[in-house]
Design a protein around this motif. Sequence first.
Motif, PDB file in Angstrom:
ATOM      1  N   ALA A 152       5.980  -1.764  -0.057  1.00 38.50           N
ATOM      2  CA  ALA A 152       5.499  -3.120   0.242  1.00 38.50           C
ATOM      3  C   ALA A 152       6.604  -4.141   0.015  1.00 38.50           C
ATOM      4  O   ALA A 152       6.689  -5.153   0.722  1.00 38.50           O
ATOM      5  CB  ALA A 152       4.284  -3.450  -0.619  1.00 38.50           C
ATOM      6  N   CYS A 173       9.773   5.140   3.218  1.00 33.45           N
ATOM      7  CA  CYS A 173       9.377   3.766   3.543  1.00 33.45           C
ATOM      8  C   CYS A 173       9.935   3.358   4.909  1.00 33.45           C
ATOM      9  O   CYS A 173      11.109   3.599   5.188  1.00 33.45           O
ATOM     10  CB  CYS A 173       9.909   2.779   2.514  1.00 33.45           C
ATOM     11  N   LEU A 196       8.966  -3.977   3.028  1.00 37.10           N
ATOM     12  CA  LEU A 196       8.374  -4.687   4.171  1.00 37.10           C
ATOM     13  C   LEU A 196       8.440  -6.199   3.942  1.00 37.10           C
ATOM     14  O   LEU A 196       8.817  -6.961   4.837  1.00 37.10           O
ATOM     15  CB  LEU A 196       6.930  -4.220   4.345  1.00 37.10           C
ATOM     16  N   TYR A 241       2.463  -1.395   5.757  1.00 33.37           N
ATOM     17  CA  TYR A 241       3.788  -1.232   5.142  1.00 33.37           C
ATOM     18  C   TYR A 241       4.124   0.228   4.844  1.00 33.37           C
ATOM     19  O   TYR A 241       5.276   0.564   4.569  1.00 33.37           O
ATOM     20  CB  TYR A 241       3.907  -2.071   3.864  1.00 33.37           C
TER      21      TYR A 241
END
Lengths: 185, 402
Positions: free
Chosen positions: B207, B250, B210, B129
């Motif tokens: 996370a 991210c 994701l 992730y």
Amino acid sequence: MVLSTTETRERYRRLFADHHRAIYAYFRRRIEVESAQDCTAETFLIAWRRIDDVPDGGELRWLYITARNVLRNVYRSKRRSFTVPGIDRDVADCGETPEVVLLRHEEEAAVRAALEHLRPDDREVLLLSVWEELPRDDIAAILGCSPHAVSQRLHRASGRLAKELDRVTTTPINRVVPTRVEELP
Amino acid sequence: MTDRDTALAMLAAVNPVADPAAIDVDELRTVIDRCEHEVSADRSANDRVTRGERRSREAVSSPRPTPALAFAVAFGLTVVAVVAAAFFGRDAGLAPSDERPVTTTTPITTTTFAVTTSGSLSMVKDIPYASEGEVDLTTSVFFPSEGEGPWPVIVVYAEYCTGCEADNTARILAMRGAVVFAPVWAIEDVSATEYVEGALFDRAACAVGLAQAVAPQFGGDPNRTIVMGDAGGEHPATWVAYGLERTSACPEPVRYPPVGLVVGAPQWLFHEDLWDQDFVSADAVALDTLDRFLNPERWHTADDLAVYLWATAYQGNNRILDGSDAEGWLAMRDSTGTLVADLEAVGAFDDGVMLLEDDARLMEARLRGAGIPVVTHYDETYLTTLSVKLYDEIWTFIDGRR
């Protein structure tokens, strides 16, 4: 003042249209293309989410401050330091001989090395002034200091840049001490 | 010798982008497309106002629109849509998305995963992730093998433990009917500075991005995202639920503000080892991180966020008070000037020890003050892990986040 959804979107549209090139250029001068694209999108997404925080008349300053924070996070998350991205220009500019091109490349390499060895706060004030061409009041607002302090910092930083240039041009480029891993001030 | 003016001229000559107006439009297309996508798809654009802003907006009366006004508004929206479409070069304009979308079943990201099924539980291990240097941060996902979704999506952070994931908690909750992600978020070589400056939590927040992107493939509805963590894991969970994440790095952003936060043994904000040295040195970033946790004006939560908060009488990480605390280590943390008074109000100074429960009661008070519903469980036992009774209560809470 509370804006309607329509007004908010219109304001955001204007904000993006007026400033996205400047903010993209800010990132493009400091990181590679893909990251610059990501960071620009992130900056404007933050602007969208916090559009009510963006001051009227101070939009560009607000965007630069946000962009600076976004960049700081990139440096921090990737444990990387400042490097000057490559310059997009045709190698064979009209009328330049190979020797002239070589000399120009050497000079550019020296400036990059000198820039990368400056302290982050020196480098930042120089780049905002010389590359972004921002007036001192704007730089002061972005860095959170007074215009007078900006003048002093610019004076000192340009002197240090000159010294670094002398140092790197008398030292083979590949012998220059690697840049410290450091963050924006 | 190089003089200043020459140095500045040389610097100007190596400007990688000398003229922003000359930037190729194709190079900017990615930026324009992403901004258009985020603004049209991200409902949080309207939800993620701060609590302070929300109160201001609620204070403004909204007169019932007359037919003429309604026509004007509709006309205005149409004009803006056309202008926006032209501006972004797309057929579709910036469709407002003020309401929480109905159940989401279309994956944002389509990837083929190797699913392992064992009885009533299925799982996929080690989905990356985010990355930190050379290290890939991964998450496992557990979900029901049978039954009908869509299920709530839970991201559960383990306590601070290098390389650990909360797989036991994840399995238990998944078997009750949820798609549960258990990311590894604590890795080696994390400095105290990274902790107090929030970079660690920003990475952990990836996370959730994701999870929301892939959850529909496992029957999960990212619209019903709950973040969960206890002890050190409470920090990243709260970071995301409060909308504090800065996730520019991210691969997938957090698209849906969590509707539930489940935390235990919070908040460790008064811990000596983790924080004191940064406050003694007046680290402004550390103070800012603390302020984000404690100051509701900084929060950007979903309108319908609710919190389940538990704490026990565990004594392992408590701080002995010596009477000079308000002027010393507490004063250094007090960005709003109300910290000491608020701690007094919840009885934190009554027994000479700053318990984790005192942290929890402060968190509860500030959540309630911000108008966020809180379910609490203060346990007289010394347990540091989830009991069966707590699992039952937590599941009731999660099941109610619809």
